[in-house]
Design an enzyme around this catalytic site. Structure first.
Site, PDB file in Angstrom:
ATOM      1  N   ARG A 257       6.669  -0.493  -3.138  1.00  0.00           N
ATOM      2  CA  ARG A 257       5.660   0.546  -3.115  1.00  0.00           C
ATOM      3  C   ARG A 257       4.207  -0.048  -3.552  1.00  0.00           C
ATOM      4  O   ARG A 257       2.913   0.287  -3.227  1.00  0.00           O
ATOM      5  CB  ARG A 257       5.769   1.627  -4.132  1.00  0.00           C
ATOM      6  CG  ARG A 257       6.906   2.529  -3.882  1.00  0.00           C
ATOM      7  CD  ARG A 257       7.149   3.710  -4.979  1.00  0.00           C
ATOM      8  NE  ARG A 257       6.115   4.466  -4.964  1.00  0.00           N
ATOM      9  CZ  ARG A 257       6.301   5.751  -4.627  1.00  0.00           C
ATOM     10  NH1 ARG A 257       7.225   6.063  -3.738  1.00  0.00           N
ATOM     11  NH2 ARG A 257       5.277   6.760  -4.597  1.00  0.00           N
TER      12      ARG A 257
ATOM     13  N   TRP B 257      -0.414   0.520 -10.274  1.00  0.00           N
ATOM     14  CA  TRP B 257      -1.413  -0.023  -9.153  1.00  0.00           C
ATOM     15  C   TRP B 257      -2.663   0.444  -9.678  1.00  0.00           C
ATOM     16  O   TRP B 257      -2.753   1.635  -9.855  1.00  0.00           O
ATOM     17  CB  TRP B 257      -0.812   0.741  -7.808  1.00  0.00           C
ATOM     18  CG  TRP B 257      -1.805  -0.130  -6.687  1.00  0.00           C
ATOM     19  CD1 TRP B 257      -1.193  -1.111  -5.962  1.00  0.00           C
ATOM     20  CD2 TRP B 257      -2.802   0.438  -5.974  1.00  0.00           C
ATOM     21  NE1 TRP B 257      -2.181  -1.529  -4.986  1.00  0.00           N
ATOM     22  CE2 TRP B 257      -2.954  -0.582  -5.051  1.00  0.00           C
ATOM     23  CE3 TRP B 257      -3.824   1.475  -6.462  1.00  0.00           C
ATOM     24  CZ2 TRP B 257      -4.229  -0.298  -4.127  1.00  0.00           C
ATOM     25  CZ3 TRP B 257      -4.448   1.782  -5.513  1.00  0.00           C
ATOM     26  CH2 TRP B 257      -4.905   0.888  -4.590  1.00  0.00           C
TER      27      TRP B 257
ATOM     28  N   ASN C 226       1.677   8.686 -12.794  1.00  0.00           N
ATOM     29  CA  ASN C 226       1.278   8.446 -11.485  1.00  0.00           C
ATOM     30  C   ASN C 226       0.295   9.507 -11.195  1.00  0.00           C
ATOM     31  O   ASN C 226       0.417  10.575 -11.497  1.00  0.00           O
ATOM     32  CB  ASN C 226       2.346   8.446 -10.268  1.00  0.00           C
ATOM     33  CG  ASN C 226       3.243   7.552 -10.616  1.00  0.00           C
ATOM     34  OD1 ASN C 226       3.267   6.486 -11.434  1.00  0.00           O
ATOM     35  ND2 ASN C 226       4.196   7.553  -9.855  1.00  0.00           N
ATOM     36  N   GLY C 227      -0.725   8.991 -10.467  1.00  0.00           N
ATOM     37  CA  GLY C 227      -1.925   9.931 -10.055  1.00  0.00           C
ATOM     38  C   GLY C 227      -3.253   9.287 -10.599  1.00  0.00           C
ATOM     39  O   GLY C 227      -3.319   8.455 -11.329  1.00  0.00           O
TER      40      GLY C 227
ATOM     41  N   GLU D 110      -3.631  -1.575  15.988  1.00  0.00           N
ATOM     42  CA  GLU D 110      -2.556  -1.976  15.164  1.00  0.00           C
ATOM     43  C   GLU D 110      -2.239  -3.471  14.896  1.00  0.00           C
ATOM     44  O   GLU D 110      -1.773  -3.741  13.740  1.00  0.00           O
ATOM     45  CB  GLU D 110      -1.350  -0.932  15.858  1.00  0.00           C
ATOM     46  CG  GLU D 110      -0.054  -1.133  15.013  1.00  0.00           C
ATOM     47  CD  GLU D 110      -0.011  -0.610  13.609  1.00  0.00           C
ATOM     48  OE1 GLU D 110      -1.077  -0.062  13.047  1.00  0.00           O
ATOM     49  OE2 GLU D 110       0.908  -0.889  13.008  1.00  0.00           O
TER      50      GLU D 110
ATOM     51  N   LYS E 103      -2.195  -5.091  11.264  1.00  0.00           N
ATOM     52  CA  LYS E 103      -1.003  -5.933  10.877  1.00  0.00           C
ATOM     53  C   LYS E 103      -1.255  -7.302  10.438  1.00  0.00           C
ATOM     54  O   LYS E 103      -0.803  -7.830   9.529  1.00  0.00           O
ATOM     55  CB  LYS E 103       0.348  -5.898  11.875  1.00  0.00           C
ATOM     56  CG  LYS E 103       0.939  -4.740  12.355  1.00  0.00           C
ATOM     57  CD  LYS E 103       2.055  -4.297  11.188  1.00  0.00           C
ATOM     58  CE  LYS E 103       1.266  -3.159  10.460  1.00  0.00           C
ATOM     59  NZ  LYS E 103       1.158  -1.938  10.542  1.00  0.00           N
TER      60      LYS E 103
ATOM     61  N   GLU F 159      -3.506  -7.253   7.153  1.00  0.00           N
ATOM     62  CA  GLU F 159      -2.754  -6.924   6.181  1.00  0.00           C
ATOM     63  C   GLU F 159      -1.922  -7.701   5.467  1.00  0.00           C
ATOM     64  O   GLU F 159      -1.701  -7.830   4.046  1.00  0.00           O
ATOM     65  CB  GLU F 159      -1.781  -5.749   6.706  1.00  0.00           C
ATOM     66  CG  GLU F 159      -1.648  -4.394   5.637  1.00  0.00           C
ATOM     67  CD  GLU F 159      -0.630  -3.266   6.515  1.00  0.00           C
ATOM     68  OE1 GLU F 159      -0.230  -3.486   7.257  1.00  0.00           O
ATOM     69  OE2 GLU F 159      -0.443  -2.385   5.476  1.00  0.00           O
TER      70      GLU F 159
ATOM     71  N   HIS G 203     -20.805  -5.732  24.737  1.00  0.00           N
ATOM     72  CA  HIS G 203     -21.936  -4.776  23.969  1.00  0.00           C
ATOM     73  C   HIS G 203     -22.008  -5.423  22.499  1.00  0.00           C
ATOM     74  O   HIS G 203     -22.519  -4.588  21.823  1.00  0.00           O
ATOM     75  CB  HIS G 203     -21.415  -3.311  24.097  1.00  0.00           C
ATOM     76  CG  HIS G 203     -21.161  -2.834  25.460  1.00  0.00           C
ATOM     77  ND1 HIS G 203     -22.551  -2.753  26.130  1.00  0.00           N
ATOM     78  CD2 HIS G 203     -20.336  -2.305  26.299  1.00  0.00           C
ATOM     79  CE1 HIS G 203     -21.967  -2.236  27.351  1.00  0.00           C
ATOM     80  NE2 HIS G 203     -20.931  -2.033  27.407  1.00  0.00           N
TER      81      HIS G 203
ATOM     82  N   LYS H 209       2.520   0.534  -0.685  1.00  0.00           N
ATOM     83  CA  LYS H 209       3.372   1.398   0.165  1.00  0.00           C
ATOM     84  C   LYS H 209       2.989   2.663   0.428  1.00  0.00           C
ATOM     85  O   LYS H 209       2.696   3.225   1.597  1.00  0.00           O
ATOM     86  CB  LYS H 209       4.879   1.258   0.253  1.00  0.00           C
ATOM     87  CG  LYS H 209       5.815   1.766   1.275  1.00  0.00           C
ATOM     88  CD  LYS H 209       5.654   1.173   2.627  1.00  0.00           C
ATOM     89  CE  LYS H 209       6.161   1.604   3.826  1.00  0.00           C
ATOM     90  NZ  LYS H 209       5.930   1.188   4.911  1.00  0.00           N
TER      91      LYS H 209
HETATM   92  O1  M6R Z   1       2.773   6.842   4.685  1.00  0.00           O
HETATM   93  P1  M6R Z   1       1.665   7.133   5.766  1.00  0.00           P
HETATM   94  O2  M6R Z   1       2.252   6.759   7.072  1.00  0.00           O
HETATM   95  O3  M6R Z   1       0.907   8.310   5.376  1.00  0.00           O
HETATM   96  O4  M6R Z   1       0.569   6.123   5.193  1.00  0.00           O
HETATM   97  C1  M6R Z   1      -0.601   5.688   6.116  1.00  0.00           C
HETATM   98  C2  M6R Z   1      -1.070   4.389   5.703  1.00  0.00           C
HETATM   99  O5  M6R Z   1      -1.050   3.943   4.442  1.00  0.00           O
HETATM  100  C3  M6R Z   1       0.042   3.207   6.203  1.00  0.00           C
HETATM  101  O6  M6R Z   1       0.064   3.393   7.445  1.00  0.00           O
HETATM  102  C4  M6R Z   1      -1.059   1.769   5.972  1.00  0.00           C
HETATM  103  O7  M6R Z   1      -1.853   1.633   6.479  1.00  0.00           O
HETATM  104  C5  M6R Z   1       0.030   0.819   6.190  1.00  0.00           C
HETATM  105  N1  M6R Z   1       0.069  -0.149   5.271  1.00  0.00           N
HETATM  106  C6  M6R Z   1      -0.004   0.326   7.728  1.00  0.00           C
HETATM  107  O8  M6R Z   1       0.876  -1.076   7.575  1.00  0.00           O
END
Ligand code: M6R
Length: 608
Positions: A27, A72, A97-98, A481, A485, A488, A504, A603
């Protein structure tokens, strides 16, 4: 994001807590800690490194009651002093958490009352609040309940007391928390995967629930303080499905699981000769008949899935579709259309922004809602009237892969259902689409066979600092996307543009050091795309083209072609995603990054 594990048992709970934390590592976190009650004392261990370091320093620590946490950072830097659990006067220990929004006010008040703060976190106020009520003679559960009345924000909380070795109390509002039911032992966790080695019997807590847990049992009190029951469920997630097996990383495993994940997701739809609205819920047919448009809300990769779906929905089903980033929509003064179907897309079903966007839409009068989600028991799924569960299986790698392609499958099914209901789909077309869908797992497998070539290609990217991704039409979101990736997990700065936008502005960036990656399906926009690629080549840009058969794009100096095995018509975005996932994966391997747990990311993004 942050993870919680807690246990009250007849055995030493330290190994259970540590294994639970390891299972929550995916996570994302920056520090970890645990506390156990031993001989009427709290024994706390914290580390700013990986859980593995916590394991090393925990040798010899024992206790039959304990709570543990992966943090986190939100309030306060990642450091040992900010790591959970937080204590109050060596009597109360808390994991959380939160985010507690009013923590500054509470901190001021508690400081004036004599409490000394040893961290910069919002969480520490909870420990002192519970302490203040507990030492006035209240039972631990009541002390927590009273403390909650003073908190503004979101939380999943676990609390223990040094002088109460048989009791764990917990509460949830806005952050997931569940109970794990064992024999003579009970547990709490923020994610079921943490508990799979000890139990698969779980109770998902509802908003506002507060619980008292002992070895023998548990009592749940709802938000109104009334004792209540919640169903005990047997989790379908198997222990094996969250194991790495022979793969080097979860991301690689999950990329390879896509044929099966797609096949499983299609099972309910493709077993019959026609696609029925019922796959979206019993009330779907009636609801769909009343809606005149779609409003898709999501974040990150899920948002990209929504962008692809917009092309399908408007072209095939003739339904107007808006796609919004959830974190923007929730604060935007939008003009609501109560006849729009609100579709929330999420792998985890726990993303705070997406949940808040759904609540916001409901508050504006939206009555039709559908969740497309990969986690059956998640918060989002419980908040919508209609639902479709993608069956990708647990996704552990932070970079979303199989969840994305299965979301696309679900959205294509939604398109067909809406098209059919609006008489825009002939029986013949429906059969053609069904045929293409049934073939999709095999087509996906063929794309995966490109892996060795992409691994080789990735060597060219390891020294790059920037990359540009291009796509057109329904492949533009695939370029987005691909760029997400790459950035990230390889930390290479990557941007994506619709190829027609190049001239442009972004064309100014193109030179020999800027690799330009293009998705080139054999579709109606191919010739336009080719012109855009010439624009890049003319400026000395190095092109990497993922091209369908018969696109007649020639390999030459500075133009590298990856031949896609076949053209999948409307489903082409699903196939074109896979080489971009593999490219990001192998570039990250070259760069030696932590593929499954990239820096600064989590995550499940359960805070705003
Ligand atoms: O669990 P979710 O699909 O709601 O998460 C949304 C984003 O946090 C998630 O897609 C994030 O962008 C990923 N790490 C992308 O690979």
């Amino acid at each position: 994001m942050c993870g919680i594990v807690g246990a009250v048992a007849q055995r030493n709970v330290v190994p259970v807590l540590l294994e639970g934390l390891q299972r929550l590592e995916y996570r994302g976190y920056d520090s970890a800690g645990l506390v156990v009650v031993d001989d009427a004392k709290l024994k706390r261990l914290r580390s700013t490194g990986r859980v593995a370091e916590l394991i090393q320093i925990s040798a010899g620590t024992e206790g039959r009651l304990g709570i543990a946490h992966t943090r986190w950072a939100t309030h306060g830097i990642p450091s040992e002093r900010n790591a959970h659990p937080h204590l109050s006067k060596d009597l109360i220990a808390v994991v959380h958490n939160g985010i507690i929004e009013n923590y500054e006010t509470l901190r001021g008040r508690l400081t004036r009352a004599g409490y000394e703060f040893t961290s910069d976190t919002d969480t520490e106020v909870i420990a002192h609040l519970v302490h203040s009520h507990y030492v006035s003679g209240m039972p631990l559960l009541r002390a927590l309940q009273l403390s909650l009345t003073e908190l503004v924000g979101a939380y999943a909380i676990g609390v223990i007391a040094a002088d109460n070795p048989d009791l764990l109390v917990c509460a949830r509002r806005g952050s997931p928390l569940l109970l794990g039911i064992g024999i003579g032992e009970n547990f709490i966790a923020s994610d079921v995967s943490a508990l799979l080695p000890v139990t698969n019997k779980v109770v998902y807590l509802e908003e506002g629930d507060v619980v008292e847990i002992s070895r023998q049992g548990y009592q749940i009190y709802n938000a109104a303080g009334v004792e209540t029951t919640r169903p005990v469920q047997v989790s379908e997630i198997s222990n094996e499905s969250v194991q790495l097996g022979n793969y080097r990383h979860y991301m690689q495993k999950e990329i390879h699981e896509q044929p099966e994940a797609i096949s499983n997701t299609l099972e309910s739809a493709c077993n019959s000769q026609s696609i029925m609205p019922g796959i979206f819920g019993a009330e779907a047919e009636a609801s769909f008949a009343n809606v005149d448009s779609l409003l898709i809300l999501a974040c990150g990769t899920s948002y990209h899935a929504g962008l692809v779906a917009r092309y399908w929905l408007e072209e095939i089903a003739g339904v107007q579709c808006t796609v919004e980033i959830a974190s923007e929509y929730r604060y935007r003064a939008s003009v609501p259309n109560p006849r729009a179907l609100v579709v929330v897309l999420s792998q985890s079903g726990e993303t705070a922004d997406t949940q808040a966007a759904l609540s916001h839409a409901k508050s504006l009068g939206h009555i039709y809602s559908l969740a497309i989600c990969n986690v059956p028991e998640s918060a989002l799924v419980r908040q919508t009237k209609l639902r479709f569960l993608t069956r990708a299986g647990p996704e552990i790698g932070v970079a979303s892969t199989k969840a994305f392609t299965t979301q696309l499958v679900a959205l294509f099914l939604l398109t067909l259902v809406l098209a059919k209901q609006r008489n825009r789909l002939t029986a013949e077309c429906e059969q053609q689409h069904l045929h293409a869908l049934r073939h999709l797992p095999a087509a996906t497998q063929k794309v995966l066979d490109l892996e060795p070539k992409i691994e080789k290609l990735a060597e060219r990217f390891a020294s790059k600092h920037h990359a540009l991704f291009l796509g057109r039409g329904l492949h533009y979101p695939i370029a987005l996307e691909g760029a997400l990736k790459l950035k990230e997990i390889s930390y290479i700065h990557a941007e994506a543009y619709p190829a027609g936008e190049l001239k442009h502005g972004p064309l100014a960036l193109v030179d020999k050091d800027m690799p330009v990656i293009s998705v080139a399906p054999n579709d109606a926009l191919l010739e336009k795309l080719k012109s855009n690629l010439h624009e890049v080549r003319a400026r000395g840009g190095e092109l990497y083209v993922f091209a369908d058969a018969n696109t007649h794009i020639q390999e030459e100096d500075g133009v590298h072609i990856m031949h896609m095995p076949e053209h999948a018509g409307y489903l082409s975005p699903i196939l074109h995603t896979i080489p971009l996932q593999l490219l990001a994966y192998y570039v990250a391997l070259q760069k030696g990054t932590d593929v499954d747990k990239p820096r600064n990311l989590a995550k499940s993004v359960t805070v705003e």
